[in-house]
Design an enzyme around this catalytic site. Structure first.
Site, PDB file in Angstrom:
ATOM      1  N   HIS A   1       4.282  -1.120   8.408  1.00 47.93           N
ATOM      2  CA  HIS A   1       4.510  -1.526   7.015  1.00 47.93           C
ATOM      3  C   HIS A   1       6.000  -1.512   6.693  1.00 47.93           C
ATOM      4  O   HIS A   1       6.517  -2.445   6.082  1.00 47.93           O
ATOM      5  CB  HIS A   1       3.753  -0.611   6.048  1.00 47.93           C
ATOM      6  CG  HIS A   1       2.348  -1.042   5.778  1.00 47.93           C
ATOM      7  ND1 HIS A   1       1.915  -1.358   4.515  1.00 47.93           N
ATOM      8  CD2 HIS A   1       1.280  -1.205   6.588  1.00 47.93           C
ATOM      9  CE1 HIS A   1       0.633  -1.697   4.562  1.00 47.93           C
ATOM     10  NE2 HIS A   1       0.228  -1.605   5.811  1.00 47.93           N
TER      11      HIS A   1
ATOM     12  N   GLY B   1      -8.913  -6.182  -1.871  1.00 49.18           N
ATOM     13  CA  GLY B   1      -9.469  -6.919  -0.739  1.00 49.18           C
ATOM     14  C   GLY B   1      -9.969  -5.938   0.298  1.00 49.18           C
ATOM     15  O   GLY B   1      -9.833  -4.719   0.144  1.00 49.18           O
TER      16      GLY B   1
END
Length: 167
Positions: free
Chosen positions: A49, A8
């Site tokens: 993250h 993506g």
């Protein structure tokens, strides 16, 4: 065993989708990071993250030695490689033969016994870059993604946080 490629655009939500896919498999998941904290901005990205994932992951850093990291962690929980695009950038920066390394990666994926979820940026949907280095990177990323998609059992494109199954 499963090989899953999640691709993506930037900030599409692909890492979160990939983390969920890896957690769907039994066992403790392994996060194989290809990023290096070379500046404050990247350090902050890595921290975000890590915070999102929590502490239930085993972490392994592999900015260049991705095949070795996969082989060393095989036989346990699913591995999440985040991301192939940074790995490619690291290879190019180190002046390594990225196409040979990509072939080694494809061969390594075929011999894994535990699931592998790989994240990669889809960089070919925008305008043609105006310089040779950026065009070479875009082209290499496209070839790498095609190679991994070919050996993957499943491929998903993430747009606006929503996965679309391609394979």
């Amino acid at each position: 065993m499963a090989i899953i490629l999640i691709t993506g655009g930037a900030r599409s939500g692909k890492s979160a989708v990939a983390e969920a896919r890896a957690r769907d498999f039994p066992g403790q998941p392994v996060y194989i990071a290809t990023a290096e904290a070379l500046d404050a901005e990247m350090s902050e990205r890595i921290a975000r993250h890590r915070a999102r994932r929590g502490n239930q992951w085993i972490e392994r850093e592999a900015p260049l030695a991705l095949v070795e990291a996969l082989d060393d962690t095989d036989g346990g929980g699913a591995r999440l490689v985040d991301c192939l695009t940074l790995w490619l950038s690291n290879l190019l920066h180190a002046k390594r033969d990225w196409s040979l390394e990509a072939s080694h990666l494809a061969a390594a994926l075929a011999r894994q016994t535990s699931p592998v979820v790989l994240v990669s940026n889809e960089v070919g949907l925008g305008i043609v870059p105006d310089n040779a280095l950026a065009r070479a990177f875009r082209d290499a990323a496209g070839v790498l993604n095609q190679l991994i998609a070919k050996v993957a059992d499943a491929v998903e494109l993430v747009v606006s946080g929503l996965p679309i199954k391609l394979k």
